[in-house]
Write a protein that holds these residues in place. Structure first.
Motif, short mmCIF file in Angstrom:
data_model
loop_
_atom_site.label_atom_id
_atom_site.label_comp_id
_atom_site.label_asym_id
_atom_site.label_seq_id
_atom_site.Cartn_x
_atom_site.Cartn_y
_atom_site.Cartn_z
N GLN A 36 43.86 34.65 31.08
CA GLN A 36 43.01 34.56 32.27
C GLN A 36 41.89 33.54 32.09
O GLN A 36 41.21 33.20 33.04
N ASP A 38 38.94 33.59 30.29
CA ASP A 38 37.56 33.93 29.98
C ASP A 38 37.30 34.01 28.48
O ASP A 38 36.19 33.79 28.02
N ILE A 90 35.56 27.27 41.33
CA ILE A 90 35.80 28.62 40.82
C ILE A 90 34.48 29.23 40.41
O ILE A 90 33.71 28.64 39.64
N LYS A 92 32.67 33.18 39.25
CA LYS A 92 33.03 34.48 38.67
C LYS A 92 31.96 35.49 39.05
O LYS A 92 30.78 35.19 39.06
N VAL A 98 37.51 36.33 39.36
CA VAL A 98 37.49 34.96 39.86
C VAL A 98 37.45 34.92 41.39
O VAL A 98 38.21 35.63 42.05
N PHE A 121 42.29 37.62 41.66
CA PHE A 121 41.33 36.65 42.19
C PHE A 121 41.13 36.88 43.68
O PHE A 121 41.91 37.59 44.32
#
Length: 135
Positions: A36, A38, A90, A92, A98, A121
């Protein structure tokens, strides 16, 4: 159990078993957490360990697949932190969830209305805010 406050900068949240391996204890991180984007391999992170909740209907129970932290129609102020492969901004929000925001650039701080929510997302449209292109 008291409620648990999670910071906005939380990168990952999942349930795992503490295992003994060669005289040490190990918590395995599922590969999906790195996929993903992160978490990065060979980086150092702070972790917090919380006791498992055994009651099935306990409201504070942490699940492997928690519900998205936002809903369609929500309006959020977000900061664009990166640009996706399609050129969209993008951002967060809680738990590293997201939000994809078209026509934005890194550093833009904008209010967005959430137009679509999936498990991984959400899509948002800018309703107001400051764009770095306008400065």
């Amino acid at each position: 159990m008291p409620s648990i406050e999670l910071p906005d900068r939380l990168l990952s949240l999942y349930t795992a078993e503490l295992k003994e391996r060669n005289g040490s204890y190990v918590i395995e991180i599922p590969s999906r957490e790195l996929q993903q984007g992160d978490l990065q391999h060979e980086e150092t992170y702070k972790i917090a360990l919380l006791p498992a909740v055994t009651a099935k209907n306990e409201p504070d129970q942490i699940q492997d697949n928690p519900k998205p932290p936002i809903q369609k129609g929500d309006v959020r102020v977000v900061e664009i932190v990166t640009i996706g492969q399609q050129g969209d901004g993008i951002a967060k929000v809680e738990r590293g969830y997201v939000v994809i925001v078209p026509e934005t650039e890194v550093g833009d701080k904008v209010a967005v209305e959430i137009t679509n929510v999936t498990e991984n997302f959400a899509l948002g449209e800018v309703t107001s805010g400051r764009s770095n292109r306008e400065q």
